[in-house]
Motif scaffolding. Structure first.
Motif, mmCIF file in Angstrom:
data_model
loop_
_atom_site.group_PDB
_atom_site.id
_atom_site.type_symbol
_atom_site.label_atom_id
_atom_site.label_comp_id
_atom_site.label_asym_id
_atom_site.label_seq_id
_atom_site.Cartn_x
_atom_site.Cartn_y
_atom_site.Cartn_z
ATOM 1 N N PRO A 51 0.816 -1.222 0.000
ATOM 2 C CA PRO A 51 0.000 0.000 0.000
ATOM 3 C C PRO A 51 0.847 1.269 0.000
ATOM 4 O O PRO A 51 1.864 1.352 0.690
ATOM 5 C CB PRO A 51 -0.814 -0.116 1.289
ATOM 6 C CG PRO A 51 -0.073 -1.069 2.151
ATOM 7 C CD PRO A 51 0.729 -1.961 1.252
ATOM 8 N N THR A 52 0.433 2.222 -0.824
ATOM 9 C CA THR A 52 1.023 3.564 -0.865
ATOM 10 C C THR A 52 -0.120 4.571 -1.003
ATOM 11 O O THR A 52 -1.226 4.216 -1.443
ATOM 12 C CB THR A 52 1.981 3.737 -2.060
ATOM 13 O OG1 THR A 52 1.246 3.549 -3.272
ATOM 14 C CG2 THR A 52 3.149 2.756 -2.009
ATOM 15 N N VAL A 53 0.147 5.810 -0.667
ATOM 16 C CA VAL A 53 -0.862 6.862 -0.788
ATOM 17 C C VAL A 53 -1.259 7.046 -2.252
ATOM 18 O O VAL A 53 -2.445 7.092 -2.600
ATOM 19 C CB VAL A 53 -0.342 8.190 -0.183
ATOM 20 C CG1 VAL A 53 -1.299 9.332 -0.456
ATOM 21 C CG2 VAL A 53 -0.100 8.025 1.312
ATOM 22 N N ASP A 61 -11.418 2.590 -5.295
ATOM 23 C CA ASP A 61 -12.138 1.697 -4.387
ATOM 24 C C ASP A 61 -11.229 0.510 -4.052
ATOM 25 O O ASP A 61 -11.263 -0.528 -4.708
ATOM 26 C CB ASP A 61 -13.434 1.229 -5.049
ATOM 27 C CG ASP A 61 -14.330 0.475 -4.083
ATOM 28 O OD1 ASP A 61 -14.115 0.562 -2.857
ATOM 29 O OD2 ASP A 61 -15.237 -0.224 -4.566
ATOM 30 N N VAL A 62 -10.407 0.689 -3.020
ATOM 31 C CA VAL A 62 -9.366 -0.275 -2.670
ATOM 32 C C VAL A 62 -9.933 -1.447 -1.877
ATOM 33 O O VAL A 62 -10.743 -1.265 -0.978
ATOM 34 C CB VAL A 62 -8.264 0.417 -1.833
ATOM 35 C CG1 VAL A 62 -7.235 -0.577 -1.342
ATOM 36 C CG2 VAL A 62 -7.606 1.526 -2.628
ATOM 37 N N SER A 88 0.350 -2.043 -14.890
ATOM 38 C CA SER A 88 1.708 -1.504 -15.018
ATOM 39 C C SER A 88 1.794 -0.100 -14.441
ATOM 40 O O SER A 88 2.779 0.246 -13.778
ATOM 41 C CB SER A 88 2.149 -1.493 -16.484
ATOM 42 O OG SER A 88 2.287 -2.808 -16.971
ATOM 43 N N GLU A 89 0.773 0.700 -14.670
ATOM 44 C CA GLU A 89 0.764 2.059 -14.121
ATOM 45 C C GLU A 89 0.685 2.026 -12.593
ATOM 46 O O GLU A 89 1.382 2.782 -11.913
ATOM 47 C CB GLU A 89 -0.408 2.861 -14.697
ATOM 48 C CG GLU A 89 -0.453 4.301 -14.250
ATOM 49 C CD GLU A 89 0.725 5.152 -14.714
ATOM 50 O OE1 GLU A 89 0.923 6.245 -14.137
ATOM 51 O OE2 GLU A 89 1.470 4.729 -15.631
ATOM 52 N N LEU A 90 -0.118 1.144 -12.034
ATOM 53 C CA LEU A 90 -0.199 1.005 -10.579
ATOM 54 C C LEU A 90 1.167 0.635 -10.005
ATOM 55 O O LEU A 90 1.600 1.197 -8.997
ATOM 56 C CB LEU A 90 -1.237 -0.042 -10.188
ATOM 57 C CG LEU A 90 -1.268 -0.412 -8.697
ATOM 58 C CD1 LEU A 90 -1.592 0.810 -7.830
ATOM 59 C CD2 LEU A 90 -2.258 -1.536 -8.446
ATOM 60 N N GLU A 97 6.885 5.539 -4.481
ATOM 61 C CA GLU A 97 6.759 5.829 -3.051
ATOM 62 C C GLU A 97 7.464 4.820 -2.151
ATOM 63 O O GLU A 97 7.675 5.096 -0.976
ATOM 64 C CB GLU A 97 5.279 5.873 -2.641
ATOM 65 C CG GLU A 97 4.595 7.145 -3.016
ATOM 66 C CD GLU A 97 3.215 7.241 -2.393
ATOM 67 O OE1 GLU A 97 3.014 6.777 -1.247
ATOM 68 O OE2 GLU A 97 2.332 7.782 -3.066
ATOM 69 N N LEU A 98 7.793 3.685 -2.681
ATOM 70 C CA LEU A 98 8.415 2.653 -1.853
ATOM 71 C C LEU A 98 9.909 2.925 -1.694
ATOM 72 O O LEU A 98 10.549 3.420 -2.618
ATOM 73 C CB LEU A 98 8.187 1.275 -2.468
ATOM 74 C CG LEU A 98 6.734 0.811 -2.483
ATOM 75 C CD1 LEU A 98 6.589 -0.468 -3.288
ATOM 76 C CD2 LEU A 98 6.221 0.599 -1.062
#
Length: 107
Positions: A51-53, A61-62, A88-90, A97-98
């Protein structure tokens, strides 16, 4: 239940636009890496993304679930797994962010 190699290969193929993607077998399941940075897990033939912001904002809708008992919740990717561009974009968004992998200590 351990993950099936065919499913792992399918996921890697779906996200190959995100960098150099590799999967490492870990305790019967798989850690998924891009350019040496771990960003997800495949457990019981399900894809989990750390998970990232920005990832949360992108998904909208996670659905969160623990990949295995005692693990922290991750984003469970189910329906969108068929959409290579979206997935791929996700991965690219999440990777930004990681943290970078820690350097390995020499023995």
């Amino acid at each position: 239940m351990a993950s099936d190699q065919n499913f792992v290969d399918f996921v890697i193929e779906q996200i190959q636009k995100s960098g150099e993607i590799t999967a490492k077998k870990m305790f019967g399941e798989y850690g998924i890496y891009a350019d040496g940075k771990i960003f997800g897990l495949i457990c019981d033939n399900k894809l989990f993304i750390k998970p990232t912001v920005a990832g949360r904002a992108f998904i909208g809708d996670v659905v969160e679930a623990a990949p295995y008992e005692g693990a922290k919740p991750s984003f469970l990717i189910e329906e969108q797994i068929e959409d290579s561009d979206w997935l791929s974009e996700l991965v690219r968004i999440s990777l930004s962010e990681l943290p970078a992998p820690k350097p390995k200590k020499k023995k």
